[in-house]
Design an enzyme around this catalytic site. Structure first.
Site, PDB file in Angstrom:
ATOM      1  N   SER A  29     -10.916  -0.983   2.676  1.00  0.00           N
ATOM      2  CA  SER A  29     -10.196  -1.107   3.953  1.00  0.00           C
ATOM      3  C   SER A  29      -9.878   0.281   4.482  1.00  0.00           C
ATOM      4  CB  SER A  29      -8.881  -1.853   3.761  1.00  0.00           C
ATOM      5  OG  SER A  29      -9.108  -3.149   3.284  1.00  0.00           O
TER       6      SER A  29
ATOM      7  N   ARG B  60       0.834  -1.217   0.000  1.00  0.00           N
ATOM      8  CA  ARG B  60       0.000   0.000   0.000  1.00  0.00           C
ATOM      9  C   ARG B  60       0.868   1.267   0.000  1.00  0.00           C
ATOM     10  NH1 ARG B  60      -3.175  -3.579  -0.770  1.00  0.00           N
ATOM     11  NH2 ARG B  60      -5.308  -3.730   0.034  1.00  0.00           N
TER      12      ARG B  60
ATOM     13  N   GLU C 141      -5.770   4.127   6.010  1.00  0.00           N
ATOM     14  CA  GLU C 141      -5.401   3.804   4.629  1.00  0.00           C
ATOM     15  C   GLU C 141      -5.816   4.881   3.601  1.00  0.00           C
ATOM     16  OE1 GLU C 141      -4.593   2.044   1.214  1.00  0.00           O
ATOM     17  OE2 GLU C 141      -6.711   1.664   1.677  1.00  0.00           O
TER      18      GLU C 141
HETATM   19  N1  EPU Z   1     -11.129 -10.896   9.938  1.00  0.00           N
HETATM   20  C1  EPU Z   1     -11.861 -11.026  11.087  1.00  0.00           C
HETATM   21  N2  EPU Z   1     -12.883 -10.135  11.304  1.00  0.00           N
HETATM   22  C2  EPU Z   1     -13.193  -9.163  10.410  1.00  0.00           C
HETATM   23  C3  EPU Z   1     -12.430  -9.039   9.229  1.00  0.00           C
HETATM   24  C4  EPU Z   1     -11.397  -9.920   9.012  1.00  0.00           C
HETATM   25  O1  EPU Z   1     -11.620 -11.886  11.921  1.00  0.00           O
HETATM   26  O2  EPU Z   1     -14.117  -8.405  10.678  1.00  0.00           O
HETATM   27  C5  EPU Z   1     -10.059 -11.874   9.660  1.00  0.00           C
HETATM   28  C6  EPU Z   1     -10.536 -12.860   8.596  1.00  0.00           C
HETATM   29  O3  EPU Z   1     -11.090 -13.990   9.173  1.00  0.00           O
HETATM   30  C7  EPU Z   1      -9.306 -13.194   7.839  1.00  0.00           C
HETATM   31  C8  EPU Z   1      -8.395 -12.019   8.059  1.00  0.00           C
HETATM   32  O4  EPU Z   1      -8.955 -11.224   9.085  1.00  0.00           O
HETATM   33  O5  EPU Z   1      -8.685 -14.327   8.413  1.00  0.00           O
HETATM   34  C9  EPU Z   1      -8.173 -11.198   6.793  1.00  0.00           C
HETATM   35  O6  EPU Z   1      -9.402 -10.733   6.265  1.00  0.00           O
HETATM   36  P1  EPU Z   1      -9.663 -10.584   4.690  1.00  0.00           P
HETATM   37  O7  EPU Z   1      -9.296 -11.838   4.019  1.00  0.00           O
HETATM   38  O8  EPU Z   1     -11.029 -10.072   4.525  1.00  0.00           O
HETATM   39  O9  EPU Z   1      -8.574  -9.536   4.201  1.00  0.00           O
HETATM   40  P2  EPU Z   1      -8.031  -8.212   4.869  1.00  0.00           P
HETATM   41  O10 EPU Z   1      -6.636  -8.442   5.337  1.00  0.00           O
HETATM   42  O11 EPU Z   1      -8.992  -7.712   5.847  1.00  0.00           O
HETATM   43  C10 EPU Z   1      -6.910  -7.262   2.698  1.00  0.00           C
HETATM   44  C11 EPU Z   1      -6.894  -5.971   1.942  1.00  0.00           C
HETATM   45  C12 EPU Z   1      -8.159  -5.850   1.090  1.00  0.00           C
HETATM   46  C13 EPU Z   1      -8.162  -7.004   0.120  1.00  0.00           C
HETATM   47  C14 EPU Z   1      -8.151  -8.315   0.920  1.00  0.00           C
HETATM   48  C15 EPU Z   1      -8.013  -9.516   0.015  1.00  0.00           C
HETATM   49  C16 EPU Z   1      -5.611  -4.368   3.245  1.00  0.00           C
HETATM   50  C17 EPU Z   1      -5.641  -3.159   4.110  1.00  0.00           C
HETATM   51  N3  EPU Z   1      -6.790  -4.849   2.855  1.00  0.00           N
HETATM   52  O12 EPU Z   1      -7.992  -7.204   3.611  1.00  0.00           O
HETATM   53  O13 EPU Z   1      -8.079  -4.626   0.366  1.00  0.00           O
HETATM   54  O14 EPU Z   1      -9.299  -6.958  -0.717  1.00  0.00           O
HETATM   55  O15 EPU Z   1      -7.006  -8.347   1.810  1.00  0.00           O
HETATM   56  O16 EPU Z   1      -6.726  -9.593  -0.493  1.00  0.00           O
HETATM   57  O17 EPU Z   1      -4.528  -4.852   2.911  1.00  0.00           O
HETATM   58  C18 EPU Z   1      -8.720  -2.332   0.305  1.00  0.00           C
HETATM   59  O18 EPU Z   1      -7.519  -2.057   0.362  1.00  0.00           O
HETATM   60  O19 EPU Z   1      -9.602  -1.445   0.216  1.00  0.00           O
HETATM   61  C19 EPU Z   1      -9.137  -3.727   0.360  1.00  0.00           C
HETATM   62  C20 EPU Z   1     -10.406  -4.099   0.404  1.00  0.00           C
END
Ligand code: EPU
Length: 346
Positions: free
Chosen positions: A246, A174, A342
């Protein structure tokens, strides 16, 4: 010679333009002077004029990663430079040149229709092509930086167009050289270099789950469809509920700190980072602090993904930033981890 004949049309100016429908958070905001940039060659004269008048300026792309104040004084540049074409190909790669104003998701669809797979994991990310490299958009194990050959931009410091090759863009999670140098570059064109030897990228848990043994070698189109389905399930549609994806970055901590946290919180979610550190799932941290689905006046935390803050309607940037502040404080108190916002706060 008639020099006026070759002069570009000046950028169209709209005073006091309402931006509510031009930012995905749906915040009420007015741009004092909104300039529509349809061609890169409008920039030198406009930037000179803004410099001479000492007017503040900023760029607004798709408005999907910004928090806007009630009024944006000075100039707001709306980048509408369109067009995409394959400019070169050899045995290994295809080079694709794309205007900064092209919609990102539409470009991803276009590449698949033109047999240029590679960007499918980045489907359905809102925003424009010009904004994508600034925060090095990434999802499902792919970051845009790896597919970029070079970027053309107007450098407001040098007052000249520059072409930055990938190495100069300093892409990281990012982050990029452009993000590190705010209010300097106006991206006008992005050249992508897409390898012809395509391989599915399925290491990310959500995608790996979708493609089990029955279909362990999906096509790029099948991955595209799966990513669209996963995103639509987890992330709110900005047309329905205002949001900027995010809201916090996933924080990067040392392996030692991560191990200590796991001892205290065995279900902590973390991933290896490219620099040998650990990336923590900020959504999990926020969820554990009890914020998921919480509403504070007109704003809140999305019920299905705690990393996304939402505007239920009528919320202001102050409401959002106040909620963000309480989330950051709670996460710091419980986990001793600092969350970074972000989206760009304008
Ligand atoms: N999780 C929770 N509770 C929640 C949300 C997430 O426990 O409310 C846990 C999930 O179970 C999972 C982990 O956190 O094990 C990661 O969640 P997720 O797979 O949804 O991905 P993320 O790390 O929250 C990142 C990016 C997203 C991108 C996804 C998929 C960042 C800041 N965000 O989210 O990017 O779509 O991975 O690759 O790196 C964005 O930047 O706007 C965005 C949506």
């Amino acid at each position: 010679m008639n020099s006026a004949k070759n002069a570009p049309n000046p950028a169209k100016l709209t005073p006091n333009l309402g931006l509510k429908h031009r930012n995905s958070f749906g915040l009420d905001s007015t741009a004092e002077l909104a300039y529509e940039i349809t061609s890169a060659d409008q920039l030198p004269a406009l930037m000179k004029e803004l410099g001479d008048k000492k007017l503040a300026w900023r760029v607004l792309g798709g408005g999907s990663n910004v928090i806007l104040p009630e009024s944006l004084l000075g100039a707001t540049l709306l980048i509408k430079i369109l067009g995409q074409e394959i400019i070169k190909a050899d045995q290994k790669y295809s080079w694709l040149s794309v205007g900064a104003g092209v919609n990102w998701h539409e470009l991803v669809s276009w590449t698949l229709e033109h047999d240029l797979p590679g960007l499918e994991n980045l489907a359905l990310i809102p925003g424009t092509v010009g904004a994508a490299p600034i925060q090095n958009i990434g999802a499902y194990g792919v970051e845009i930086g790896e597919y970029i050959d070079s970027i053309e931009a107007f450098d407001a410091v040098a007052h000249a167009f520059v072409t930055l090759p990938q190495e100069a863009c300093q892409f990281a999670y990012r982050d990029s050289y452009f993000k590190q140098n705010p209010n300097r570059f106006i991206v006008t064109k992005v050249v992508f270099k897409i390898p012809k030897s395509w391989q599915a990228r399925l290491q990310y848990a959500d995608l790996a789950k979708q493609f089990s043994e029955e279909n362990s070698s999906p096509s790029a189109k099948q991955i595209f469809d799966a990513v669209c389905a996963i995103r639509s399930q987890k992330l709110p549609d900005p047309k329905v509920i205002g949001n900027a994806g995010s809201f916090f970055q996933n924080p990067i901590v040392s392996t030692e700190q991560c191990e200590q946290l796991v001892q205290q919180f065995p279900s902590l979610v973390s991933y290896p980072d490219s620099n040998g550190k650990r990336k923590l799932a900020a959504g999990w941290l926020i969820d554990q602090c009890g914020f998921k689905g919480k509403r504070v006046g007109s704003v809140g935390v999305y019920e299905k993904q705690a990393l996304v803050l939402v505007n239920h309607g009528g919320g202001t940037s102050t409401d959002i930033l106040n909620l963000a502040k309480s989330i950051r404080e709670e996460v710091l108190k419980k986990f001793h981890v600092k969350l970074e916002i972000e989206p760009n706060i304008l």
